[in-house]
Write a protein that holds these residues in place. Structure first.
Motif, mmCIF file in Angstrom:
data_model
loop_
_atom_site.group_PDB
_atom_site.id
_atom_site.type_symbol
_atom_site.label_atom_id
_atom_site.label_comp_id
_atom_site.label_asym_id
_atom_site.label_seq_id
_atom_site.Cartn_x
_atom_site.Cartn_y
_atom_site.Cartn_z
ATOM 1 N N UNK A 211 -19.814 -26.503 -3.025
ATOM 2 C CA UNK A 211 -18.911 -26.818 -4.127
ATOM 3 C C UNK A 211 -17.517 -27.122 -3.566
ATOM 4 N N UNK A 212 -16.645 -27.746 -4.359
ATOM 5 C CA UNK A 212 -15.292 -28.058 -3.865
ATOM 6 C C UNK A 212 -14.525 -26.792 -3.483
ATOM 7 N N UNK A 213 -13.714 -26.908 -2.440
ATOM 8 C CA UNK A 213 -12.862 -25.795 -2.019
ATOM 9 C C UNK A 213 -11.585 -25.829 -2.844
ATOM 10 N N UNK A 214 -11.581 -25.114 -3.944
ATOM 11 C CA UNK A 214 -10.435 -25.088 -4.847
ATOM 12 C C UNK A 214 -9.655 -23.788 -4.694
ATOM 13 N N UNK A 215 -8.372 -23.846 -5.025
ATOM 14 C CA UNK A 215 -7.589 -22.620 -5.158
ATOM 15 C C UNK A 215 -7.874 -22.033 -6.533
ATOM 16 N N UNK A 216 -8.403 -20.810 -6.558
ATOM 17 C CA UNK A 216 -8.655 -20.127 -7.818
ATOM 18 C C UNK A 216 -7.484 -19.208 -8.143
ATOM 19 N N UNK A 217 -7.431 -18.748 -9.375
ATOM 20 C CA UNK A 217 -6.258 -18.019 -9.860
ATOM 21 C C UNK A 217 -6.244 -16.555 -9.422
ATOM 22 N N UNK A 218 -5.302 -16.228 -8.552
ATOM 23 C CA UNK A 218 -5.050 -14.836 -8.190
ATOM 24 C C UNK A 218 -4.348 -14.121 -9.346
ATOM 25 N N UNK A 219 -3.466 -14.847 -10.040
ATOM 26 C CA UNK A 219 -2.724 -14.248 -11.148
ATOM 27 C C UNK A 219 -3.667 -13.756 -12.244
ATOM 28 N N UNK A 220 -4.757 -14.464 -12.468
ATOM 29 C CA UNK A 220 -5.735 -14.044 -13.474
ATOM 30 C C UNK A 220 -6.318 -12.674 -13.127
ATOM 31 N N UNK A 221 -6.605 -12.466 -11.846
ATOM 32 C CA UNK A 221 -7.136 -11.172 -11.405
ATOM 33 C C UNK A 221 -6.071 -10.088 -11.523
ATOM 34 N N UNK A 222 -4.836 -10.416 -11.135
ATOM 35 C CA UNK A 222 -3.741 -9.448 -11.208
ATOM 36 C C UNK A 222 -3.495 -9.011 -12.655
ATOM 37 N N UNK A 223 -3.502 -9.973 -13.578
ATOM 38 C CA UNK A 223 -3.198 -9.672 -14.980
ATOM 39 C C UNK A 223 -4.361 -9.018 -15.716
ATOM 40 N N UNK A 224 -5.581 -9.377 -15.369
ATOM 41 C CA UNK A 224 -6.723 -9.028 -16.222
ATOM 42 C C UNK A 224 -7.629 -7.936 -15.679
ATOM 43 N N UNK A 225 -7.550 -7.625 -14.384
ATOM 44 C CA UNK A 225 -8.407 -6.587 -13.825
ATOM 45 C C UNK A 225 -7.910 -5.228 -14.309
ATOM 46 N N UNK A 226 -8.520 -4.737 -15.362
ATOM 47 C CA UNK A 226 -7.981 -3.563 -16.061
ATOM 48 C C UNK A 226 -8.098 -2.264 -15.257
ATOM 49 N N UNK B 40 -3.948 -23.891 -10.587
ATOM 50 C CA UNK B 40 -3.030 -24.779 -11.305
ATOM 51 C C UNK B 40 -2.989 -24.463 -12.791
ATOM 52 N N UNK B 41 -4.075 -23.918 -13.313
ATOM 53 C CA UNK B 41 -4.129 -23.608 -14.737
ATOM 54 C C UNK B 41 -3.559 -22.227 -15.059
ATOM 55 N N UNK B 42 -3.582 -21.354 -14.072
ATOM 56 C CA UNK B 42 -3.091 -19.978 -14.271
ATOM 57 C C UNK B 42 -2.358 -19.608 -12.988
ATOM 58 N N UNK B 43 -1.161 -20.180 -12.770
ATOM 59 C CA UNK B 43 -0.485 -20.087 -11.461
ATOM 60 C C UNK B 43 0.072 -18.696 -11.152
ATOM 61 N N UNK B 44 0.210 -18.459 -9.872
ATOM 62 C CA UNK B 44 0.743 -17.194 -9.381
ATOM 63 C C UNK B 44 2.243 -17.116 -9.647
ATOM 64 N N UNK B 45 2.707 -15.992 -10.166
ATOM 65 C CA UNK B 45 4.137 -15.825 -10.443
ATOM 66 C C UNK B 45 4.727 -14.565 -9.812
ATOM 67 N N UNK B 46 3.946 -13.853 -8.986
ATOM 68 C CA UNK B 46 4.431 -12.713 -8.203
ATOM 69 C C UNK B 46 4.938 -11.558 -9.057
ATOM 70 N N UNK B 47 4.403 -11.433 -10.257
ATOM 71 C CA UNK B 47 4.718 -10.294 -11.112
ATOM 72 C C UNK B 47 3.599 -10.127 -12.128
ATOM 73 N N UNK B 48 3.524 -8.939 -12.695
ATOM 74 C CA UNK B 48 2.492 -8.681 -13.688
ATOM 75 C C UNK B 48 2.771 -9.465 -14.961
ATOM 76 N N UNK B 49 1.699 -9.890 -15.623
ATOM 77 C CA UNK B 49 1.832 -10.594 -16.894
ATOM 78 C C UNK B 49 0.719 -10.194 -17.836
#
Length: 311
Positions: free
Chosen positions: A140-155, A183-192
């Motif tokens: 599959x394509x080598x894409x950058x996936x969202x780290x911010x999604x994991x940071x925000x949502x991993x309860x 690109x759809x859920x970019x990293x912002x270096x803080x919790x959201x």
């Protein structure tokens, strides 16, 4: 250079009769003190003449931080909060012959080094990096996936305040959350706040994961790397604050796991075999963002907590 500009600014203010803000002065005095402490620490770390020791330490982007500041900001991985997989639950590792050198980067399935900045989210960067590579290994394509999604949502983790790779993998496996592109859920270096997406949304979910303790079996660990892809590991990285290059063989002294990284390969061609370790502190740190850690002897606890992911 930073301190020279600070000194020049202070001199100009004095010459012009301007009042120097106390908070600014105190901040730069603190940075100067941290730098002096760093230089003394580098001399100590570089003074050991171990046989075949090649690691060297010096000024880098973390030299203006005291060790306690560095640890609080950048070493945000916690020991596994969920129990290790029992032996019965681990994926069996096929027996393969080990080459002298192997690196998944040569297969073009490892993304460029990312920068967690002042966010203790190394646990999320390591897991997401492993998932990106697992997808690419399958063609599959080598894409950058969202780290911010994991940071925000991993309860079951604490975002930029720290977390466990196993906790993140357990959450991904239980919920079957699809990771969207960075690109759809970019990293912002803080919790959201966690953003939710419909099930029909394009994304990547994992099928399973497995965790191992390879503390006395680093050849088995290398076989897992060859068979499954880059490995998520937790290390003692306190002394990595000062690392510039070479093979780390000593100085891992805090006695605790505190930083999650991704192993992409190994090299046994020289006198000292080593793991090739991708960090998340930007490509200006270490060897273009990577560290080399001696294979054998469980240096920095690198083989204690090892995870693989299946997509």
């Amino acid at each position: 250079m930073k301190l020279r500009w600070a000194s020049l600014m202070l001199l100009c203010c004095c010459c012009l009769g301007l009042e120097v803000p106390w908070t600014w002065l105190r901040s730069h005095q603190r940075e100067a003190a941290a730098l002096r402490e760093s230089i003394n620490r580098h001399r100590y770390l570089n003074s050991f003449s171990y046989e075949n020791s090649t690691a060297f330490y010096g000024i880098n982007q973390f030299s203006y931080l005291f060790p306690e500041e560095f640890k609080a900001m950048y070493l945000g991985s916690k020991p596994a909060w969920s129990p290790r997989y029992p032996a019965a639950g681990q994926t069996l590792i096929p027996n393969v012959s080990l080459p002298l050198r192997f690196d998944w980067r040569d297969k073009h399935v490892v993304n460029q080094v990312r920068n967690q900045k002042m966010c203790g989210g190394c646990w999320a960067f390591s897991v997401v990096g492993a998932i990106e590579s697992a997808c690419a290994i399958q063609g599959k394509p080598l894409n950058f996936l969202s780290v911010q999604q994991v940071i925000d949502c991993s309860y079951n983790n604490y975002g930029c305040s720290g977390g466990s790779p196993l906790g993140a993998l357990s959450w991904l496996n239980e919920t079957q959350v699809k990771l969207v592109e960075d690109a759809e859920y970019p990293f912002k270096a803080e919790n959201g706040l966690c953003r939710y997406f419909s099930r029909s949304k394009f994304g990547v979910s994992i099928k399973d994961y497995s965790a191992y303790d390879f503390s006395d079996q680093e050849d088995e660990m290398a076989k897992a790397l060859l068979n499954f892809g880059p490995l998520v590991v937790i290390v003692d990285a306190v002394s990595w604050q000062d690392y510039l290059g070479g093979i780390i063989q000593h100085h891992c002294s805090s006695g605790e796991a505190n930083h999650a990284v991704l192993i992409t390969g190994f090299d046994k061609t020289g006198n000292t075999p080593y793991w090739i370790v991708r960090n998340s502190w930007g490509n200006s740190w270490g060897i273009d963002g990577y560290a080399h850690v001696k294979m054998g002897g469980n240096v920095c606890g690198i083989a204690d907590s090892v995870s693989v992911v299946f997509v």
